[in-house]
Design an enzyme around this catalytic site. Structure first.
Site, PDB file in Angstrom:
ATOM      1  N   HIS A   2      -0.096   2.298   2.032  1.00  0.00           N
ATOM      2  CA  HIS A   2       1.305   1.856   2.067  1.00  0.00           C
ATOM      3  C   HIS A   2       1.908   1.854   0.665  1.00  0.00           C
ATOM      4  O   HIS A   2       3.063   2.234   0.476  1.00  0.00           O
ATOM      5  CB  HIS A   2       1.398   0.460   2.678  1.00  0.00           C
TER       6      HIS A   2
ATOM      7  N   ASP B 208      -6.832  -3.461  -4.241  1.00  0.00           N
ATOM      8  CA  ASP B 208      -6.278  -2.272  -3.596  1.00  0.00           C
ATOM      9  C   ASP B 208      -4.843  -2.025  -4.049  1.00  0.00           C
ATOM     10  O   ASP B 208      -4.407  -0.876  -4.184  1.00  0.00           O
ATOM     11  CB  ASP B 208      -6.307  -2.426  -2.070  1.00  0.00           C
TER      12      ASP B 208
ATOM     13  N   HIS C 106      -4.934  -5.996   2.730  1.00  0.00           N
ATOM     14  CA  HIS C 106      -5.671  -5.395   1.627  1.00  0.00           C
ATOM     15  C   HIS C 106      -6.067  -6.485   0.653  1.00  0.00           C
ATOM     16  O   HIS C 106      -5.441  -7.552   0.582  1.00  0.00           O
ATOM     17  CB  HIS C 106      -4.801  -4.355   0.887  1.00  0.00           C
TER      18      HIS C 106
END
Length: 289
Positions: A181, A226, A222
């Site tokens: 994302h 990350d 996450h």
């Protein structure tokens, strides 16, 4: 109002047709790059689905972001996905604005070829990273006790190749470092930072990217690492690709106003006709990805 629309609609239609001809000519010259970008999106999804078969749930790792940001909970985990959808579709609409607006700086085909280059390199690094070390997923469906945390061995190759769409995309586990994302978000923000024209939108875009980062961690989708890795990796990828590839042509040179509809079809559409003539005459060698 209906009279104005009836008068201006044919002008807008001619403008869309002229822009379409220009973009088709560019697509004919750059279709290999465009197709390669689309194919790699599928390969990235395939790799992310494949690592789910290797995922093993376990206790969540200690994380600074989890300590400082309160957990949103499953009932509000949609917030990060909603914001991402707004970012994604806003960027897609912006890339198609040359079909409508008189003032334009980009070519739609060329900007997507460049975006696919950013995404492809970033996602290649992501695949190498999350296959190197598999972490227990912090998301709710990836935790111990969840039936979705582990996938049974595939019954056929077709099951793997189809990625169990869309369920396999929505409920993946194991593809953690680094956030997909955030790859899309930062690529879109960096692209608009360079090729967009509104300073206030650029500032808002960076603020939205920060909010998106916080929401992802608060949603426990996450780990903080990350997000951190995505921030410096994607920015470095964009920087080095821009150093290696020639800059995209700036269509705004010579434009002085931004209008939704052209005032005169003869005058305002002449620029698109000139561009199309250049493409047909082979004089557009400088317009490449």
């Amino acid at each position: 109002m209906p009279v104005i629309f009836a008068r201006e609609a044919p002008k807008l239609w001619r403008k869309v047709c002229a822009e379409t001809s220009t973009e088709i000519s560019l697509l004919a010259r750059n279709w290999k790059y465009f197709l390669a970008g689309l194919v790699f999106q599928y390969l990235h999804g395939l790799a992310a689905h494949g690592v789910h078969y290797l995922h093993r749930p376990g206790p969540m790792l200690q994380d600074a972001g989890f300590f400082f940001l309160p957990e949103l909970g499953q009932d509000r985990s949609y917030l990060s996905e909603t914001l991402f959808s707004v970012i994604f579709f806003s960027f897609v609409l912006w890339t198609f604005h040359p079909f409508v607006f008189q003032y334009k700086k980009i070519y739609t085909v060329l900007i997507w070829c460049r975006v696919f280059a950013y995404l492809g390199v970033s996602q290649m690094l992501r695949i190498i990273t999350f296959y190197s070390t598999l972490l227990p997923g912090p998301n709710y469906h990836c935790r111990e006790g969840s039936k979705l945390a582990r996938l049974p061995p595939p019954e056929s190759a077709l099951e793997v190749l189809l990625i169990n769409f869309p369920r396999g995309v929505m409920y993946g586990c194991g593809d953690l470092i680094f956030s997909s994302h955030m790859i899309f978000t930062l690529v879109f923000v960096r692209t608009y930072q360079k090729y967009g024209t509104k300073r206030c939108i650029k500032q808002i875009a960076w603020l939205v990217a920060v909010i998106q980062s916080l929401l992802i961690v608060a949603s426990r989708k996450h780990y903080t690492v990350d997000i951190v890795v995505a921030w410096y990796t994607v920015n470095l990828v964009v920087f080095f690709i821009d150093q290696k590839l020639p800059d995209l042509p700036d269509r705004s040179l010579g434009s002085t106003s931004q209008q939704l509809l052209p005032i005169s079809s003869r005058d305002k559409d002449s620029k698109n006709r000139e561009e199309l003539d250049k493409f047909r005459n082979g004089n557009s060698a400088n317009i490449t990805t």
